[in-house]
Design an enzyme around this catalytic site. Structure first.
Site, PDB file in Angstrom:
ATOM      1  N   LYS A  96       0.848  -1.193   0.000  1.00  0.00           N
ATOM      2  CA  LYS A  96       0.000   0.000   0.000  1.00  0.00           C
ATOM      3  C   LYS A  96       0.882   1.242   0.000  1.00  0.00           C
ATOM      4  O   LYS A  96       1.870   1.293   0.736  1.00  0.00           O
ATOM      5  CB  LYS A  96      -0.868  -0.027   1.268  1.00  0.00           C
ATOM      6  CG  LYS A  96      -1.599   1.254   1.564  1.00  0.00           C
ATOM      7  CD  LYS A  96      -1.570   1.599   3.060  1.00  0.00           C
ATOM      8  CE  LYS A  96      -0.215   2.112   3.487  1.00  0.00           C
ATOM      9  NZ  LYS A  96      -0.177   2.719   4.832  1.00  0.00           N
ATOM     10  N   ASP A 118      -5.847   0.247   8.869  1.00  0.00           N
ATOM     11  CA  ASP A 118      -5.452   0.175   7.455  1.00  0.00           C
ATOM     12  C   ASP A 118      -6.012  -1.052   6.733  1.00  0.00           C
ATOM     13  O   ASP A 118      -5.872  -1.166   5.515  1.00  0.00           O
ATOM     14  CB  ASP A 118      -3.922   0.081   7.356  1.00  0.00           C
ATOM     15  CG  ASP A 118      -3.294   1.445   7.143  1.00  0.00           C
ATOM     16  OD1 ASP A 118      -4.045   2.426   6.988  1.00  0.00           O
ATOM     17  OD2 ASP A 118      -2.052   1.515   7.128  1.00  0.00           O
TER      18      ASP A 118
HETATM   19  O1  C5P Z   1      -5.068   0.509  13.707  1.00  0.00           O
HETATM   20  P1  C5P Z   1      -3.599   0.214  13.722  1.00  0.00           P
HETATM   21  O2  C5P Z   1      -3.223  -0.752  14.787  1.00  0.00           O
HETATM   22  O3  C5P Z   1      -3.067  -0.166  12.389  1.00  0.00           O
HETATM   23  O4  C5P Z   1      -2.895   1.614  14.069  1.00  0.00           O
HETATM   24  C1  C5P Z   1      -1.626   1.669  14.660  1.00  0.00           C
HETATM   25  C2  C5P Z   1      -1.543   2.913  15.523  1.00  0.00           C
HETATM   26  O5  C5P Z   1      -1.517   4.064  14.688  1.00  0.00           O
HETATM   27  C3  C5P Z   1      -2.708   3.133  16.448  1.00  0.00           C
HETATM   28  O6  C5P Z   1      -2.518   2.469  17.659  1.00  0.00           O
HETATM   29  C4  C5P Z   1      -2.685   4.645  16.638  1.00  0.00           C
HETATM   30  O7  C5P Z   1      -1.724   5.021  17.587  1.00  0.00           O
HETATM   31  C5  C5P Z   1      -2.201   5.151  15.298  1.00  0.00           C
HETATM   32  N1  C5P Z   1      -3.307   5.559  14.422  1.00  0.00           N
HETATM   33  C6  C5P Z   1      -3.959   6.750  14.667  1.00  0.00           C
HETATM   34  N2  C5P Z   1      -4.990   7.140  13.859  1.00  0.00           N
HETATM   35  C7  C5P Z   1      -5.352   6.382  12.797  1.00  0.00           C
HETATM   36  C8  C5P Z   1      -4.707   5.170  12.528  1.00  0.00           C
HETATM   37  C9  C5P Z   1      -3.674   4.770  13.361  1.00  0.00           C
HETATM   38  O8  C5P Z   1      -3.648   7.459  15.612  1.00  0.00           O
HETATM   39  N3  C5P Z   1      -6.356   6.799  12.034  1.00  0.00           N
END
Ligand code: C5P
Length: 267
Positions: free
Chosen positions: A10, A120
């Protein structure tokens, strides 16, 4: 019985951070595309779950329930052996485990609740050009976005996503324009992209200054646009001619054998 799946890398052509929710998650406005390079998976039903990880980026990838592909299989109610070939740097702004998990869900025909696995994962499930808003789950498919040629570069450093978001000095930044134009060519898309941003670049560079070095090295290579993907550390250069991207990738790989360099098509 074995089902094969491809997890394309991606790339965030843009990543505008437009706010932050009360629960800490950030509001995004991002133009996301996918490469013709990625990880490969093979799923074979069995009585117990197991994972075997191979490929040039297998190191450090858990072969147990911590791996998002395991959790994706569980979410789909599927049990079996997952062969996972890691060809793409992970924890690197290219989707990594989220792209792999999405490939598992796609192969098993499951599209619901993908966001439970990570912000994601829903966009990676689509694996095609999309505008991603909200915290990652509000998706608009962009079927007519012209394909681009790119060189992806990863300098081998890891920047944890939460700490990059945490380093933002300004969280309420302008979104992309409400309407994404209908681009007639790759060049037109590239000149529009030049006015857009990845707001995570400054905090990622503050933590890993080598990212600025990568951006500089890509800029001197006749690129039409140079930017970081996701929360880094992978950066990309864009071209409207795949032949030029290929030559530039070869040259850069020679000058920086310590970096991962890969030319690809994005769409
Ligand atoms: O959802 P995921 O585990 O992939 O995201 C990793 C980290 O990235 C989250 O724990 C958060 O700290 C940050 N994040 C965020 N806002 C988003 C996506 C991710 O703050 N929209």
């Amino acid at each position: 019985m074995t089902v094969e799946a491809f997890a394309p890398a991606k790339v965030n052509l843009t990543l505008h951070v437009t706010g932050q929710r009360a629960d800490g998650y950030h509001l995004l406005d991002s133009l996301v595309v996918f490469a013709d390079a990625g990880d490969h998976l093979a799923l074979t039903p069995a009585d117990e779950m197991s994972i075997m990880v191979t490929g040039s980026f297998a190191k450090g990838v858990p072969a147990d329930r911590r791996n998002l592909v395991w959790q994706a299989a569980e979410l789909a109610g599927w049990t079996g052996h997952i062969a996972l070939e890691k060809n793409i740097p992970h924890g690197a702004g290219l989707g990594g485990g989220s792209a792999d998990a999405a490939a598992v869900l796609r192969a098993l025909g499951v599209t619901e609740n993908a966001g439970l696995l990570g912000a994601d994962v829903p966009v990676c499930l689509g694996a095609t050009a999309q505008r991603m808003q909200g915290i990652g789950g509000d998706l608009t498919v962009l079927p007519d976005l012209p394909p681009l040629a790119a060189v992806l570069v990863n300098p081998g450093v890891h920047v944890p996503t939460p700490s990059v978001f945490g380093g933002l000095t300004q969280k309420n930044n302008p979104a992309m324009p409400a309407e994404i134009p209908a681009f007639k060519s790759g060049r037109e898309l590239l000149s529009w992209l030049a006015d857009m941003r990845n707001d995570l670049e400054p905090p990622a560079i503050a933590q890993q200054p080598v990212i600025a070095e990568v951006l500089r090295a890509l800029s001197v290579q006749n690129a039409l646009l140079v930017r970081m993907s996701g929360s880094g550390s992978t950066c990309f250069a864009l071209y409207d001619d795949p032949g030029i991207a290929e030559v530039m990738a070869r040259d850069l790989a020679q000058r920086h054998p310590e970096w991962w360099v890969r030319d690809c098509r994005l769409s």
